[in-house]
Design a protein around this motif. Structure first.
Motif, mmCIF file in Angstrom:
data_model
loop_
_atom_site.group_PDB
_atom_site.id
_atom_site.type_symbol
_atom_site.label_atom_id
_atom_site.label_comp_id
_atom_site.label_asym_id
_atom_site.label_seq_id
_atom_site.Cartn_x
_atom_site.Cartn_y
_atom_site.Cartn_z
ATOM 1 N N GLY A 1 0.683 -1.087 -0.353
ATOM 2 C CA GLY A 1 0.132 0.240 0.111
ATOM 3 C C GLY A 1 0.878 1.396 -0.032
ATOM 4 N N GLN A 2 1.921 1.162 0.441
ATOM 5 C CA GLN A 2 3.105 2.396 0.419
ATOM 6 C C GLN A 2 3.132 3.524 -1.217
ATOM 7 N N MET A 3 2.190 2.617 -2.151
ATOM 8 C CA MET A 3 1.945 4.069 -3.058
ATOM 9 C C MET A 3 0.886 4.592 -3.177
ATOM 10 N N HIS A 4 -0.095 4.220 -2.497
ATOM 11 C CA HIS A 4 -1.088 4.657 -2.350
ATOM 12 C C HIS A 4 -1.453 6.202 -1.208
ATOM 13 N N VAL A 5 -0.389 5.551 -0.116
ATOM 14 C CA VAL A 5 0.159 6.609 0.986
ATOM 15 C C VAL A 5 0.956 7.508 0.397
ATOM 16 N N ASN A 6 1.890 7.412 -0.400
ATOM 17 C CA ASN A 6 2.755 8.012 -0.616
ATOM 18 C C ASN A 6 1.778 9.218 -1.891
ATOM 19 N N THR A 7 0.489 8.764 -2.236
ATOM 20 C CA THR A 7 0.123 9.824 -3.231
ATOM 21 C C THR A 7 -1.246 10.459 -2.532
ATOM 22 N N GLY A 8 -1.569 10.523 -1.672
ATOM 23 C CA GLY A 8 -2.136 10.884 -0.673
ATOM 24 C C GLY A 8 -3.749 10.126 -0.598
ATOM 25 N N TYR A 9 -3.837 9.273 -1.108
ATOM 26 C CA TYR A 9 -4.386 8.501 -0.619
ATOM 27 C C TYR A 9 -4.019 7.085 0.622
ATOM 28 N N GLN A 10 -4.313 7.701 1.805
ATOM 29 C CA GLN A 10 -4.276 6.659 3.087
ATOM 30 C C GLN A 10 -5.647 6.140 3.734
ATOM 31 N N ARG A 11 -6.875 6.732 2.634
ATOM 32 C CA ARG A 11 -8.263 5.849 3.313
ATOM 33 C C ARG A 11 -8.167 4.177 2.146
ATOM 34 N N GLU A 12 -7.579 4.291 1.197
ATOM 35 C CA GLU A 12 -7.580 3.519 0.138
ATOM 36 C C GLU A 12 -6.782 2.672 0.319
ATOM 37 N N ALA B 1 22.733 10.770 -2.125
ATOM 38 C CA ALA B 1 21.843 11.637 -3.171
ATOM 39 C C ALA B 1 20.384 10.929 -3.929
ATOM 40 N N CYS B 2 19.694 10.744 -3.678
ATOM 41 C CA CYS B 2 18.758 10.636 -4.580
ATOM 42 C C CYS B 2 18.453 9.729 -5.856
ATOM 43 N N CYS B 3 18.311 8.861 -6.645
ATOM 44 C CA CYS B 3 18.577 8.488 -8.210
ATOM 45 C C CYS B 3 17.225 9.496 -8.858
ATOM 46 N N GLY B 4 15.728 9.958 -7.810
ATOM 47 C CA GLY B 4 15.764 10.717 -8.903
ATOM 48 C C GLY B 4 13.847 10.067 -8.941
ATOM 49 N N PHE B 5 14.150 8.478 -8.754
ATOM 50 C CA PHE B 5 12.922 7.758 -9.136
ATOM 51 C C PHE B 5 11.666 8.213 -7.974
ATOM 52 N N GLY B 6 12.343 7.523 -6.664
ATOM 53 C CA GLY B 6 10.204 7.957 -5.666
ATOM 54 C C GLY B 6 9.377 7.494 -6.108
ATOM 55 N N GLY B 7 8.736 6.711 -6.874
ATOM 56 C CA GLY B 7 7.497 6.298 -7.228
ATOM 57 C C GLY B 7 7.475 6.546 -8.113
ATOM 58 N N THR B 8 5.790 7.463 -7.771
ATOM 59 C CA THR B 8 4.656 8.360 -9.012
ATOM 60 C C THR B 8 5.855 9.564 -8.943
ATOM 61 N N PHE B 9 6.355 10.468 -8.270
ATOM 62 C CA PHE B 9 7.436 11.364 -8.152
ATOM 63 C C PHE B 9 8.372 10.783 -10.232
ATOM 64 N N ALA B 10 8.766 9.973 -10.356
ATOM 65 C CA ALA B 10 9.314 10.177 -11.095
ATOM 66 C C ALA B 10 8.406 10.339 -12.896
ATOM 67 N N VAL B 11 6.408 10.265 -12.421
ATOM 68 C CA VAL B 11 5.838 10.634 -13.339
ATOM 69 C C VAL B 11 5.513 11.808 -13.376
ATOM 70 N N LYS B 12 5.103 12.241 -11.927
ATOM 71 C CA LYS B 12 4.616 13.561 -11.863
ATOM 72 C C LYS B 12 5.328 14.865 -11.945
ATOM 73 N N ASN B 13 6.983 14.699 -12.221
ATOM 74 C CA ASN B 13 8.074 15.409 -11.918
ATOM 75 C C ASN B 13 9.071 14.402 -12.420
ATOM 76 N N ALA B 14 8.902 14.356 -14.622
ATOM 77 C CA ALA B 14 9.798 13.960 -15.320
ATOM 78 C C ALA B 14 11.025 14.300 -15.374
#
Length: 260
Positions: A43-54, A174-187
């Motif tokens: 459920g990490q992806m959901h929480v990281n994207t702001g969907y904590q109830r789902e 230093a971060c590799c830049g992936f960050g899950g949905t970060f790589a999609v939202k901030n390509a």
């Protein structure tokens, strides 16, 4: 010890060898490895994207699958997923769960570990009998470094590997830049961070860049393959599972990739 193995979503779908190597390594060290068959996403992806109830059903499922008292530890080849279980599951359960879920989460949190911290902190093992005669550099992933604070544990394991030529990665933290949905939202930002990481990996002249998270290795490996750098990515578990009697076949692996 009876150990519950959590595969993670990426491990299950894209990087099964990292999961298999984790099981092989733990079994070689004399432990019973069990795989709860109904396990799903943490459920990490959901929480990281702001969907904590789902992710409540996912958190509940994790607690049920790994809450079996006969499972003494839960181990996963992922710092980010271990961080999610140990930190985010409690937040989700407290805000949106019931008393039973909160109790189940607390039980599982207390016995959940990322692979390197389990080996070093629980088993008190740094030399796991591994053999890997290649030049290797290590990338410490953000969740393992900053959330779990595994520190030098992966490096202590790598330094004990027979035959390895371990080289320091410049600006490793230093971060590799992936960050899950970060790589999609901030390509664009993600790509720029990846370029820096690739440059530092290339500077080491390593055959292999390793890490404890398949997600970061997927990001870094994709970039390295596009520029035909000659450096491949490999999960820490696969290096630690390699021995003199059953070595990791680097050359054969490259040949099979070329054939595809």
């Amino acid at each position: 010890m009876r150990i519950g193995l959590f595969a993670t979503c990426l491990g299950d779908t894209l990087f099964p060898e990292a999961v298999r190597s984790t099981a092989v390594l733990l079994a070689r060290l004399g432990h019973e490895v069990v795989f709860p068959p109904e396990q799903t996403c943490c459920g990490q992806m959901h929480v990281n994207t702001g969907y904590q109830r789902e992710p409540v059903p996912l958190v509940r499922g994790f607690a049920e699958q790994f809450g079996d008292p006969s499972i003494e530890a839960v181990v996963m080849p992922s710092g980010s997923c271990a961080g999610s279980v140990r930190h985010q599951h409690g937040i989700v359960a407290e805000r949106y769960g019931d008393a039973a879920l909160r109790a189940g989460v607390a039980t599982v949190q207390a016995k959940t570990y990322e692979l390197s911290e389990f080996l070093v902190d629980v088993l008190d093992a740094t030399d796991v009998g591994a053999y890997f005669p290649y030049r290797v550099t290590y990338h410490p992933t953000c969740h393992s470094l900053r959330m779990l604070r595994v520190g030098e544990k992966p490096l202590r394991l790598l330094r004990a590997v027979d035959g390895i030529d371990l080289v320091e990665l410049p600006e490793a933290d230093a971060c590799c830049g992936f960050g899950g949905t970060f790589a999609v939202k901030n390509a664009e930002t993600s790509s720029a961070m990846l370029q820096d990481k690739m440059r530092h990996v290339a500077a080491t002249g390593a055959d292999v860049c390793t890490a404890g998270d398949s997600s970061c290795l997927m990001h870094i490996g994709g970039g390295l393959s596009r520029i035909k750098s000659g450096t491949r990515t490999l999960h820490l578990a696969q290096i630690l599972a390699s021995t003199r009697s059953t070595p990791y076949a680097m050359q054969a692996d490259h040949l099979s990739e070329a054939a595809r």
